[in-house]
Design a protein around this motif. Structure first.
Motif, PDB file in Angstrom:
ATOM      1  N   TRP A 121      -0.460  -0.691  -4.691  1.00 44.43           N
ATOM      2  CA  TRP A 121      -1.539   0.284  -4.719  1.00 44.43           C
ATOM      3  C   TRP A 121      -0.940   1.684  -4.740  1.00 44.43           C
ATOM      4  O   TRP A 121      -0.042   2.009  -3.960  1.00 44.43           O
ATOM      5  CB  TRP A 121      -2.451   0.146  -3.507  1.00 44.43           C
ATOM      6  CG  TRP A 121      -3.496   1.219  -3.470  1.00 44.43           C
ATOM      7  CD1 TRP A 121      -4.677   1.225  -4.131  1.00 44.43           C
ATOM      8  CD2 TRP A 121      -3.432   2.460  -2.758  1.00 44.43           C
ATOM      9  NE1 TRP A 121      -5.366   2.391  -3.878  1.00 44.43           N
ATOM     10  CE2 TRP A 121      -4.614   3.170  -3.032  1.00 44.43           C
ATOM     11  CE3 TRP A 121      -2.486   3.048  -1.923  1.00 44.43           C
ATOM     12  CZ2 TRP A 121      -4.874   4.427  -2.498  1.00 44.43           C
ATOM     13  CZ3 TRP A 121      -2.750   4.295  -1.391  1.00 44.43           C
ATOM     14  CH2 TRP A 121      -3.938   4.968  -1.683  1.00 44.43           C
ATOM     15  N   ALA A 124      -6.278  -4.390  -4.418  1.00 43.99           N
ATOM     16  CA  ALA A 124      -4.939  -4.637  -3.916  1.00 43.99           C
ATOM     17  C   ALA A 124      -4.959  -5.547  -2.701  1.00 43.99           C
ATOM     18  O   ALA A 124      -4.132  -6.449  -2.564  1.00 43.99           O
ATOM     19  CB  ALA A 124      -4.243  -3.319  -3.566  1.00 43.99           C
ATOM     20  N   ASP A 134      -7.190   0.810  -7.082  1.00 44.51           N
ATOM     21  CA  ASP A 134      -8.330   0.250  -6.358  1.00 44.51           C
ATOM     22  C   ASP A 134      -7.818  -0.460  -5.096  1.00 44.51           C
ATOM     23  O   ASP A 134      -7.221  -1.539  -5.194  1.00 44.51           O
ATOM     24  CB  ASP A 134      -9.070  -0.721  -7.272  1.00 44.51           C
ATOM     25  CG  ASP A 134     -10.312  -1.318  -6.623  1.00 44.51           C
ATOM     26  OD1 ASP A 134     -10.487  -1.193  -5.388  1.00 44.51           O
ATOM     27  OD2 ASP A 134     -11.102  -1.924  -7.365  1.00 44.51           O
ATOM     28  N   LEU A 135      -8.031   0.146  -3.955  1.00 48.49           N
ATOM     29  CA  LEU A 135      -7.507  -0.396  -2.708  1.00 48.49           C
ATOM     30  C   LEU A 135      -8.084  -1.772  -2.402  1.00 48.49           C
ATOM     31  O   LEU A 135      -7.374  -2.668  -1.931  1.00 48.49           O
ATOM     32  CB  LEU A 135      -7.798   0.577  -1.553  1.00 48.49           C
ATOM     33  CG  LEU A 135      -7.135   0.273  -0.223  1.00 48.49           C
ATOM     34  CD1 LEU A 135      -5.630   0.135  -0.363  1.00 48.49           C
ATOM     35  CD2 LEU A 135      -7.488   1.351   0.785  1.00 48.49           C
ATOM     36  N   ILE A 171       0.852  -1.178   0.000  1.00 49.56           N
ATOM     37  CA  ILE A 171       0.000   0.000   0.000  1.00 49.56           C
ATOM     38  C   ILE A 171       0.888   1.228   0.000  1.00 49.56           C
ATOM     39  O   ILE A 171       1.529   1.555   0.997  1.00 49.56           O
ATOM     40  CB  ILE A 171      -0.948   0.002   1.226  1.00 49.56           C
ATOM     41  CG1 ILE A 171      -1.711  -1.329   1.333  1.00 49.56           C
ATOM     42  CG2 ILE A 171      -1.895   1.189   1.173  1.00 49.56           C
ATOM     43  CD1 ILE A 171      -2.518  -1.710   0.121  1.00 49.56           C
ATOM     44  N   THR A 214       0.911  -6.805  -5.825  1.00 51.26           N
ATOM     45  CA  THR A 214       0.065  -5.702  -6.254  1.00 51.26           C
ATOM     46  C   THR A 214       0.487  -4.454  -5.500  1.00 51.26           C
ATOM     47  O   THR A 214       0.570  -4.451  -4.274  1.00 51.26           O
ATOM     48  CB  THR A 214      -1.419  -5.997  -5.974  1.00 51.26           C
ATOM     49  OG1 THR A 214      -1.774  -7.221  -6.623  1.00 51.26           O
ATOM     50  CG2 THR A 214      -2.301  -4.881  -6.493  1.00 51.26           C
ATOM     51  N   THR A 269      -2.387  -0.854  -9.142  1.00 47.96           N
ATOM     52  CA  THR A 269      -3.816  -0.546  -9.151  1.00 47.96           C
ATOM     53  C   THR A 269      -4.081   0.682  -8.292  1.00 47.96           C
ATOM     54  O   THR A 269      -3.338   0.971  -7.364  1.00 47.96           O
ATOM     55  CB  THR A 269      -4.661  -1.733  -8.638  1.00 47.96           C
ATOM     56  OG1 THR A 269      -6.040  -1.406  -8.747  1.00 47.96           O
ATOM     57  CG2 THR A 269      -4.343  -2.072  -7.186  1.00 47.96           C
TER      58      THR A 269
END
Length: 72
Positions: free
Chosen positions: A33, A71, A67-68, A8, A31, A65
């Motif tokens: 974020w 992720a 889009d949290l 994140i 991924t 991405t």
């Protein structure tokens, strides 16, 4: 065993962490974020984070991405 890893924060530190993990001997799905759409686009299209870490190529097992939920 393939693991899904979410990072994140798509700044320099998060991007560097994603690159470092992608080099581990195990094949992880990573991924990243990012809040900034231009960071997500840059990683998806050119495989670099042009805004925060333009000199480092991002491996194909790192996806970005905005889009949290996606992720996490």
């Amino acid at each position: 065993m393939r693991k899904k890893i979410a990072i994140i924060g798509g700044g320099a530190w998060g991007t560097a962490l994603a690159i470092a993990i992608s080099r581990a001997p195990h094949d992880h799905a990573i991924t990243l974020w990012a809040h900034e759409p231009e960071v997500v686009e840059s990683i998806a299209q050119r495989r670099v984070n042009e805004l925060y870490l333009p000199e480092m190529e991002i491996p194909p097992n790192v996806q970005a991405t905005a889009d949290l939920r996606a992720a996490a």
